[in-house]
Design a protein around this motif. Sequence first.
Motif, PDB file in Angstrom:
ATOM      1  N   ASP A 131      -7.089  -4.952   1.200  1.00  0.00           N
ATOM      2  CA  ASP A 131      -6.957  -5.574   2.525  1.00  0.00           C
ATOM      3  C   ASP A 131      -7.084  -4.561   3.659  1.00  0.00           C
ATOM      4  O   ASP A 131      -6.738  -4.872   4.804  1.00  0.00           O
ATOM      5  N   ALA A 132      -7.550  -3.359   3.354  1.00  0.00           N
ATOM      6  CA  ALA A 132      -7.800  -2.331   4.382  1.00  0.00           C
ATOM      7  C   ALA A 132      -6.540  -1.958   5.130  1.00  0.00           C
ATOM      8  O   ALA A 132      -6.557  -1.721   6.333  1.00  0.00           O
ATOM      9  N   ARG A 133      -5.409  -1.897   4.405  1.00  0.00           N
ATOM     10  CA  ARG A 133      -4.143  -1.503   5.027  1.00  0.00           C
ATOM     11  C   ARG A 133      -3.661  -0.139   4.527  1.00  0.00           C
ATOM     12  O   ARG A 133      -2.514   0.203   4.696  1.00  0.00           O
ATOM     13  N   GLY A 134      -4.548   0.623   3.858  1.00  0.00           N
ATOM     14  CA  GLY A 134      -4.217   2.001   3.550  1.00  0.00           C
ATOM     15  C   GLY A 134      -3.966   2.346   2.108  1.00  0.00           C
ATOM     16  O   GLY A 134      -3.999   3.517   1.743  1.00  0.00           O
ATOM     17  N   ALA A 138      -6.414  -3.433  -4.439  1.00  0.00           N
ATOM     18  CA  ALA A 138      -6.028  -4.825  -4.213  1.00  0.00           C
ATOM     19  C   ALA A 138      -4.548  -5.032  -4.514  1.00  0.00           C
ATOM     20  O   ALA A 138      -3.971  -4.351  -5.366  1.00  0.00           O
ATOM     21  N   LEU A 139      -3.935  -5.973  -3.812  1.00  0.00           N
ATOM     22  CA  LEU A 139      -2.535  -6.305  -4.043  1.00  0.00           C
ATOM     23  C   LEU A 139      -2.471  -7.295  -5.203  1.00  0.00           C
ATOM     24  O   LEU A 139      -2.366  -8.503  -5.013  1.00  0.00           O
ATOM     25  N   ASN A 140      -2.545  -6.758  -6.409  1.00  0.00           N
ATOM     26  CA  ASN A 140      -2.599  -7.570  -7.621  1.00  0.00           C
ATOM     27  C   ASN A 140      -1.570  -7.031  -8.616  1.00  0.00           C
ATOM     28  O   ASN A 140      -1.898  -6.321  -9.563  1.00  0.00           O
ATOM     29  N   GLU A 141      -0.316  -7.341  -8.376  1.00  0.00           N
ATOM     30  CA  GLU A 141       0.764  -6.801  -9.205  1.00  0.00           C
ATOM     31  C   GLU A 141       0.856  -7.569 -10.515  1.00  0.00           C
ATOM     32  O   GLU A 141       0.854  -8.812 -10.534  1.00  0.00           O
ATOM     33  N   THR A 142       0.951  -6.821 -11.622  1.00  0.00           N
ATOM     34  CA  THR A 142       1.003  -7.432 -12.952  1.00  0.00           C
ATOM     35  C   THR A 142       2.225  -6.955 -13.727  1.00  0.00           C
ATOM     36  O   THR A 142       2.884  -5.978 -13.348  1.00  0.00           O
ATOM     37  N   THR A 143       2.501  -7.652 -14.824  1.00  0.00           N
ATOM     38  CA  THR A 143       3.741  -7.411 -15.566  1.00  0.00           C
ATOM     39  C   THR A 143       3.768  -6.072 -16.289  1.00  0.00           C
ATOM     40  O   THR A 143       4.829  -5.462 -16.430  1.00  0.00           O
ATOM     41  N   ILE A 144       2.621  -5.585 -16.753  1.00  0.00           N
ATOM     42  CA  ILE A 144       2.591  -4.331 -17.522  1.00  0.00           C
ATOM     43  C   ILE A 144       2.257  -3.142 -16.640  1.00  0.00           C
ATOM     44  O   ILE A 144       2.827  -2.056 -16.794  1.00  0.00           O
ATOM     45  N   GLY A 145       1.378  -3.337 -15.676  1.00  0.00           N
ATOM     46  CA  GLY A 145       1.060  -2.221 -14.791  1.00  0.00           C
ATOM     47  C   GLY A 145      -0.428  -2.011 -14.641  1.00  0.00           C
ATOM     48  O   GLY A 145      -1.209  -2.956 -14.595  1.00  0.00           O
ATOM     49  N   ILE A 146      -0.835  -0.739 -14.611  1.00  0.00           N
ATOM     50  CA  ILE A 146      -2.215  -0.394 -14.315  1.00  0.00           C
ATOM     51  C   ILE A 146      -2.608   0.836 -15.119  1.00  0.00           C
ATOM     52  O   ILE A 146      -1.777   1.703 -15.417  1.00  0.00           O
TER      53      ILE A 146
END
Length: 329
Positions: A131-134, A138-146
């Motif tokens: 969202d170009a906020r720094g 992407a703001l895509n939070e998931t249960t296990i992570g990244i």
Amino acid sequence: IKQITRLIHGKNYVEVEYVVGPVPIDDGVGKNVFSRYSTTIESKGQFYTDSNGREFMKRERGDSHLFGYDAPDYNTELEPIAGNYYPVNTAMFLQDRSRSFGVLVDRSQGGSSLADGSLELMIQRRLLHDDARGVGEALNETTIGITPCPPHGDATRIGDGVIVKGIHRLVIGKSGASQARSQMDQVFSQPQVFVASALSGAHVPFNKARLSMLKTSLPENVMVITFAAMDDENTFLVRLAHQYGLDESNVLSGPAYVNLQDLFPNHDVSVVIEKTLSANQDRSSWKERQLHWNVDTKEGYSEKGRSDENIHGIVLKPLEIRTFVVHVS
């Protein structure tokens, strides 16, 4: 999405509990989920949000002077929704001459009033593009992570979208600020309940059937922000806050008197040292170095009120937070 609305006997509010998630993204489209409450209040584009639980800030829909009157005018038509969203830490409300409606939250959320008489709060988001906020993702939070970010990985999200659960408390009345103040601490700082189990028939050596950390109730407009033991076993850090602002209540917006001895029912207070807000220096030392500005203050809320204090009793002005190191024997 699940929602439960509760009317509790003897209470002057409505509680809305929501459960949202996982937000589906199989269609390749990110989504924002919000709760909107509509009333017939003639708010004329104005509403109020709190600033870190302290002052209520007046907001105006489509405010072109959002960044100050000395800054270039802000064109809200470029972002008609996002440009009218503001942070809500504990409460927001709108009102007219005779009615008010407020929503209290149990966590920080974004909120707005995109139509007169309407309040809305963002309760969940799941986006697929930055969202170009720094943050650069992407703001895509998931249960296990990244997975690791480049160059060690491709930053792929793992697991399902998260599920959020929270409550909104709805209040109505004449003064929006007063109604919100009366409930905000109960919603945002709810009691933590702990239980334990024991074998059937086991003897549990309770010393007392009940325990209170107060000798008597504090004034209705005062909250204990900090009560912590320091390195010395007979020394405590105490931080008290006045929870009402000027002119928000005919009674509770006045100065509040607190006897520090009431916070130590099993000890005698021997020494009280007032500190600055962060407790890193004595307030008396800071006052000696303080710059003095020529400002107008409302009569009755100046430093003169402290002359009524003694070693145990203190006075809190509207929205004032004071910090003390207390030695007990």
